[in-house]
Design a protein around this motif. Structure first.
Motif, PDB file in Angstrom:
ATOM      1  N   ASP A 177     -16.115  -2.324   3.804  1.00  0.00           N
ATOM      2  CA  ASP A 177     -16.892  -1.273   3.155  1.00  0.00           C
ATOM      3  C   ASP A 177     -18.340  -1.687   2.930  1.00  0.00           C
ATOM      4  N   THR A 178     -18.578  -2.984   2.812  1.00  0.00           N
ATOM      5  CA  THR A 178     -19.927  -3.480   2.523  1.00  0.00           C
ATOM      6  C   THR A 178     -20.766  -3.705   3.776  1.00  0.00           C
TER       7      THR A 178
ATOM      8  N   GLU B 223     -23.165  -3.113   7.024  1.00  0.00           N
ATOM      9  CA  GLU B 223     -24.314  -2.260   7.305  1.00  0.00           C
ATOM     10  C   GLU B 223     -24.370  -1.944   8.795  1.00  0.00           C
TER      11      GLU B 223
ATOM     12  N   GLU C 246     -30.928   0.965   7.629  1.00  0.00           N
ATOM     13  CA  GLU C 246     -30.728   2.306   7.094  1.00  0.00           C
ATOM     14  C   GLU C 246     -32.025   2.992   6.691  1.00  0.00           C
TER      15      GLU C 246
ATOM     16  N   GLU D 206     -26.541   6.925   5.768  1.00  0.00           N
ATOM     17  CA  GLU D 206     -25.416   6.627   4.879  1.00  0.00           C
ATOM     18  C   GLU D 206     -24.226   7.522   5.195  1.00  0.00           C
ATOM     19  N   GLU D 207     -24.496   8.792   5.485  1.00  0.00           N
ATOM     20  CA  GLU D 207     -23.426   9.714   5.867  1.00  0.00           C
ATOM     21  C   GLU D 207     -22.764   9.265   7.164  1.00  0.00           C
TER      22      GLU D 207
ATOM     23  N   ALA E  19     -22.716   6.165   8.489  1.00  0.00           N
ATOM     24  CA  ALA E  19     -21.972   4.920   8.286  1.00  0.00           C
ATOM     25  C   ALA E  19     -20.637   5.185   7.603  1.00  0.00           C
ATOM     26  N   SER E  20     -20.623   6.069   6.609  1.00  0.00           N
ATOM     27  CA  SER E  20     -19.373   6.402   5.916  1.00  0.00           C
ATOM     28  C   SER E  20     -18.380   7.047   6.878  1.00  0.00           C
TER      29      SER E  20
ATOM     30  N   LYS F  30     -16.898   4.378   9.217  1.00  0.00           N
ATOM     31  CA  LYS F  30     -15.945   3.483   8.549  1.00  0.00           C
ATOM     32  C   LYS F  30     -14.616   4.178   8.274  1.00  0.00           C
ATOM     33  N   GLU F  31     -14.666   5.474   8.024  1.00  0.00           N
ATOM     34  CA  GLU F  31     -13.451   6.204   7.662  1.00  0.00           C
ATOM     35  C   GLU F  31     -12.680   6.713   8.876  1.00  0.00           C
TER      36      GLU F  31
END
Length: 285
Positions: A157-158, A160, A185, A218-219, A221-222, A225-226
C-alpha cells in the motif's frame, strides 16, 4: 587423402559447435555487470510463487529492475518486501537466501517483519520470521511449496507509482493505443495516443507529455493497487489477428524499485483516457 580431409572437417566442426554451445551457456549466465554468474540456474529455480500448505502465507521471488526481489504476504497483506542474494549451487540440497535489509517496516504502518532465517532445501522454502504489531511480537516458522502458476509481485500500500507504459496492437484501429506516464506523483507527465471508447474521439498528446494532477495520479495508483492483474503473455506470432496488450508498471517501495509486466484491462483504458482528456483540457485552459 579424402578420408583425412573429412576427418579434419569433422574435428573443426565439432570444435566450432562446442564453442557455440559454451558461448550460449555463458550468455545465459552473465549477471547485470557482464561478469559470469555461475548461480544463474539456481536463480531461475528460486523464481516464482511459493505458498504455505494452509494458503495463508505466500512468497514471490523474481528477477527485477534492481536484481532479485522477495515479497512475503499474509493473505492480502504484504509483511516483507526487499531485494535479496543467495548462497548455494543446488536448491535441492540447501540454498540460503539473504534479504537486504532483513527487517521491513513500511512507512506509517503498524506492522514490521524481521526475517531470521530463509532458505530453500529439498525444493521447499523454509522461513523463520517475527511479525511485530502494536508492540506485540508473533514468531513464525513456515514451509512453503513452489506453485506452478506465474506470479506478479504484490504491490504494498505504501508503494509509489514511478512509471506506467501500456501499448496495445489490434486488428481494429480504434482498439490500438499507447499510454506512458513517468515521474513522481506531484510532477508526472503523460503522453498518449488513443481513441475514446465512449464517443470515438481521438485523444493525443505530444511526445514530451503533459502534466497530470496529483489527484489523478493518486486515483490511478489506488486503482492499480486494488486491481488484480494477470502476467503478460505474448500472443501467438502465427495469429495475424491476435491482440497484443502489454502493460508495464514500475513501483518504488522504500529503496526497492520493481516492475510488473501484465495484461491490460478495459477499465484501466477508460480511466487513463479520462485522465488524459482532463489533463488536455487543463493544458488548453
Amino acid at each position: 587423402m579424402n578420408g583425412r580431409i573429412v576427418l579434419v572437417f569433422l574435428v573443426a566442426a565439432s570444435i566450432a559447435l562446442s564453442a557455440g554451445v559454451h558461448r550460449r551457456i555463458q550468455d545465459q549466465t552473465l549477471d547485470k555487470t557482464g561478469m559470469e554468474n555461475p548461480y544463474a540456474f539456481v536463480t531461475e529455480l528460486l523464481k516464482g510463487r511459493w505458498e504455505s500448505e494452509d494458503g495463508i502465507f505466500s512468497a514471490v521471488l523474481t528477477d527485477n529492475v534492481q536484481g532479485i526481489v522477495l515479497s512475503l504476504s499474509r493473505e492480502d497483506e504484504v509483511v516483507f518486501f526487499g531485494s535479496f542474494s543467495h548462497e548455494g549451487t543446488d536448491p535441492k540440497v540447501k540454498t540460503t537466501i539473504t534479504p537486504s535489509p532483513q527487517q521491513y517496516a513500511p512507512e506509517g504502518g503498524t506492522t514490521s517483519c524481521l526475517l531470521q532465517d530463509l532458505y530453500v532445501e529439498a525444493e521447499k522454502l523454509f522461513a523463520e520470521f517475527t511479525l511485530q504489531r502494536d508492540g506485540e511480537s508473533e514468531p513464525f516458522s513456515l514451509v512453503l511449496l513452489k506453485q506452478e502458476d506465474d506470479a506478479l509481485l504484490p504491490v504494498p500500500d505504501t508503494s509509489e507509482l514511478v512509471e506506467l507504459s501500456w501499448y496495445q496492437n489490434a486488428m481494429s484501429y480504434s482498439d490500438c493505443f499507447s499510454f506512458d506516464i513517468r515521474g513522481r506523483e506531484d510532477e508526472a507527465l503523460l503522453s498518449c495516443s488513443c481513441t475514446d471508447p465512449e464517443d470515438g474521439a481521438q485523444v493525443e498528446t505530444d511526445d514530451e507529455g503533459i502534466p497530470v494532477s496529483k489527484e489523478c495520479m493518486e486515483e490511478l495508483a489506488s486503482f492499480l493497487k486494488e486491481t488484480a492483474f494477470t502476467p503478460y503473455i505474448p500472443p501467438d506470432p502465427y495469429l495475424a489477428d491476435a491482440t497484443n496488450s502489454r502493460l508495464s508498471l514500475t513501483w518504488r517501495e522504500q529503496e526497492t524499485v520493481f516492475t510488473n509486466v501484465c495484461a491490460g484491462k478495459e477499465e484501466l483504458r477508460e480511466l487513463l483516457t479520462r485522465i488524459a482528456k482532463e489533463a488536455l483540457n487543463t493544458e488548453e485552459n
